[in-house]
Design an enzyme around this catalytic site. Sequence first.
Site, mmCIF file in Angstrom:
data_model
loop_
_atom_site.group_PDB
_atom_site.id
_atom_site.type_symbol
_atom_site.label_atom_id
_atom_site.label_comp_id
_atom_site.label_asym_id
_atom_site.label_seq_id
_atom_site.Cartn_x
_atom_site.Cartn_y
_atom_site.Cartn_z
ATOM 1 N N ARG A 110 -1.367 5.564 4.369
ATOM 2 C CA ARG A 110 -0.978 4.723 3.245
ATOM 3 C C ARG A 110 0.535 4.479 3.225
ATOM 4 N NH1 ARG A 110 -5.386 3.964 0.108
ATOM 5 N NH2 ARG A 110 -4.134 2.872 -1.421
ATOM 6 N N MET A 139 0.842 -1.200 0.000
ATOM 7 C CA MET A 139 0.000 0.000 0.000
ATOM 8 C C MET A 139 0.877 1.249 0.000
ATOM 9 S SD MET A 139 -3.229 0.843 2.400
ATOM 10 C CE MET A 139 -2.431 1.395 3.887
ATOM 11 N N CYS A 140 0.567 2.170 -0.860
ATOM 12 C CA CYS A 140 1.281 3.439 -0.901
ATOM 13 C C CYS A 140 0.260 4.524 -1.261
ATOM 14 C CB CYS A 140 2.368 3.444 -1.971
ATOM 15 S SG CYS A 140 3.692 2.255 -1.681
ATOM 16 N N GLY A 141 0.626 5.750 -1.003
ATOM 17 C CA GLY A 141 -0.242 6.860 -1.354
ATOM 18 C C GLY A 141 0.353 7.675 -2.490
#
Lengths: 364, 517
Positions: free
Chosen positions: A30, A1-3
């Site tokens: 995130r 998960m990343c933003g």
Amino acid sequence: MCGIAGLISRQRVKENGKRIKQGIVLQNDRGNGLGAGYAAYGIYPDYADLYAIHVMAMDEESMLEVQSYLQEHFVIQHMEDIPIWNRVIHDHPLVKRFFVEPKESIIKAFPVPVSEDNYTIEKVMAINDRQEGAFVFSSGKDVGVFKGGGTPADIYDFFCLDDYEGYTWLAHNRFPTNTPGWWGGAHPFNLLGWSIVHNGEISSYGINRRYLEGFGYKCRMQTDSEVVAYLLDLLIRRHGLTIEEATLALAPPYWASVEREKDPEVEQRLLALKIIYESAMLNGPFAILAGFDNGMFSITDNTKLRPMTVGLADDYSYFASEVSALYEMEPGLERVITPRAGQPCIVNLDHGAESREAEAPITR
Amino acid sequence: MTQPEVHSSNPPQETQIRPEPGLRSAYRPVFDMSVCDGCGICARECSFNEIRMDTREGKKVPVANRRSCGACHRCEYTCPLGAIHIEENKMALRPHGVWKDSAMQRIHLQAASGAVALTGLGADTEVPNYFDQILFNACQVTNPSIDPQREPMETVTYLGRKAKSLKDVEDIQHFHNALIRLRMPVVFAPMSYGSINLNFQKAMARVAQKKGLLWYSGEGGLHKELYPYRDCVVLQVASGRFGVSQEYLRAGRAYQIKIGQGAKPGIGGHLPGEKVLEGISETRMIPLHSDAISPAPQHDIYSIEDLRLLIYAIKEASGYKPVCVKIAAVHNVAAIASGVVRAGADMIYLDGYRGGSGATPSIVRDHVGIPIELALAAVDQRLRDEHIRDQASIVAAGGIRNSADVMKAVALGADVVAIGTACLLACGCHACQRCSSGKCPWGITTNDPDLSQRLDVDWAEERLTNLLEGWHHEMQEIMGLNGIYDIGSFRGNRLILRGVGLSDRELSILGIQHAGE
């Protein structure tokens, strides 16, 4: 998960990093504080024609080695330490930028003509491949990447991004899982004018990397995402694909959809793209936002296992992993688009904004 | 269970008994006399005359000759009462680490015959099978696996000459015409008409046509009844030039120049005269019952320049159909492959050490060549290093046993995998390795009219279809659990693979990491 967050002004109106910071900081959950970064276009107007080489080094000696390497192959018009504010992040590498142009005497001496871009890439790759303890993390003209280990807010403050004015901003908040969290592994990844931020995992990395190595690219950042920046350079700049064609090559429609295409000419071209660029195709869960000199675009995998939303207001387009981040950047959004799985959204300052949909592209 | 005694013939008249070591078979049928009703089907079904019917106490009983059972299991499957099973007829030999049973048997056999020992199938040795020492990755948490039951999972594969970039494509129509679309990366390996019969070729041809795949003719020409399947056949031009006519050179979807075969690198094909019956003689354009021995080299190819001439001659003659060159995996295979691609081949067919055969000197089969895994990895890397990987597709063959082997080969860099022995097994073969005898009890590697009719085309078609469908599902499963929905991202993606128990050298040739890394 990343933003992911991004914004672009179609009139190339410049602003500092405040709004992009709001967009990415909102998505704090995130990431896990092991990496964040920003890219901004139009920030070096005084040196707009020079390659802005951003270098990270673990120690003074490595930095000097890179400097002398650059001196050997380029004319360094200006160099300086990248301004930092290290009251929160204490443990950090040295960061320096060099504004350079290839030495004409060397370029001219090649038996076959070499473009300045290709020459620069080769040298950037050589540094990243061979130089112990130092690497180039940004190499375009009038563009700069600022990234490192930390939260988005900390990295923003560390690089003093209030002081830069750009018309395109990208931001990333990292939650590294498969690869180590280190400064070189933070996003964005940049090569020349291509900067990308990526949420997800590239399951096709093994073949993407082998494919790129065949064209002289060296993948040394210990993470899958870097291949995307290199693929954009290869497909668009070197192979002459349009942005739209490149999105189709990297995140192609299913064979079944291509074969349903009614216009035989379109079908043949799509098939050719898929066949030729099989090894460039990205697979696995991904949402990618890419910046380039004349715009920005997003792509997602065909099952859209990672989120991407787009917002429009005035002459701006906004991209983010979460809709709330779009509103954080621009409370007065006129329209919010949720791209369908596999549907790219392209803002091309040469053409206006567009998004490939089955029938009617979203154009603005 | 009672077992009939074998009636020995009259004792020899000579004072000295001459034993004949080597002529005793290693297997024997065992009859359950409590069940057997003496119907005699087994004696009729056994094409090697292992079983004869005898009369004992006024009752018909089957008797094993103990001379020629090869464990084909035909009698076992055809006995309506299930009264037969095959047992090892093992001699109690004192174990020896060097002089193993097989080594001893071979000497006995050759001492009895004075001939080159011929055999069928692929190598039967303990040379490592690298496929068994390679494992796949799988998704956990960070990248979700994809369920092929619910999401698209595509295995479409294009074969032939591609291009480095879109701008290199001058004529898009021409570009597409030069490519062959496959529904999945599996084709039927070349097995000639003659080595196998028309029924089997027909079954493969039908499946290939129905499933959007390819079948290879092998070197025996194209029987007139197979012309309806010409749009999915790769026709072979081998050193014997059997069946190569003007019509033949127009008929195929693509052509294959056979330089070598994995089971017997460096020597040509053998079709014993016993198998050259009417249809074969007509299709191959050779006299009845003449041995069809292909020369070891192609006598117009003594160099890579000569190969280039033949490639282009075939392209000219066929109207620029794709040309595939088949080579055996040998030590210098990467350099040879590079030369072959530069000579103009659109596909390169690599046949590995374990590749099958209908008739091969066992000494060659077991001692020549290198495993396909190593050859494939070396060739794929070499073509990439030389920036010519896009110019030719790689077909990998030689001992592919299941869908995992297929996917491992694809991940190592194969565009497509060819299966031969697996197809025979699917249609009843039990690997008794006596293909060259022409007496295949399952009606596969025989052209004897009575034996051939044992292989029903519809049935064989169904069996092959089932096999491929099953593999296809499994391949999709393997892709899905790696989070990959298109085989294109699997191809050459060696990060998906890990080696177990391999040396650094082996890992580096295979281009994979060790498990745990």
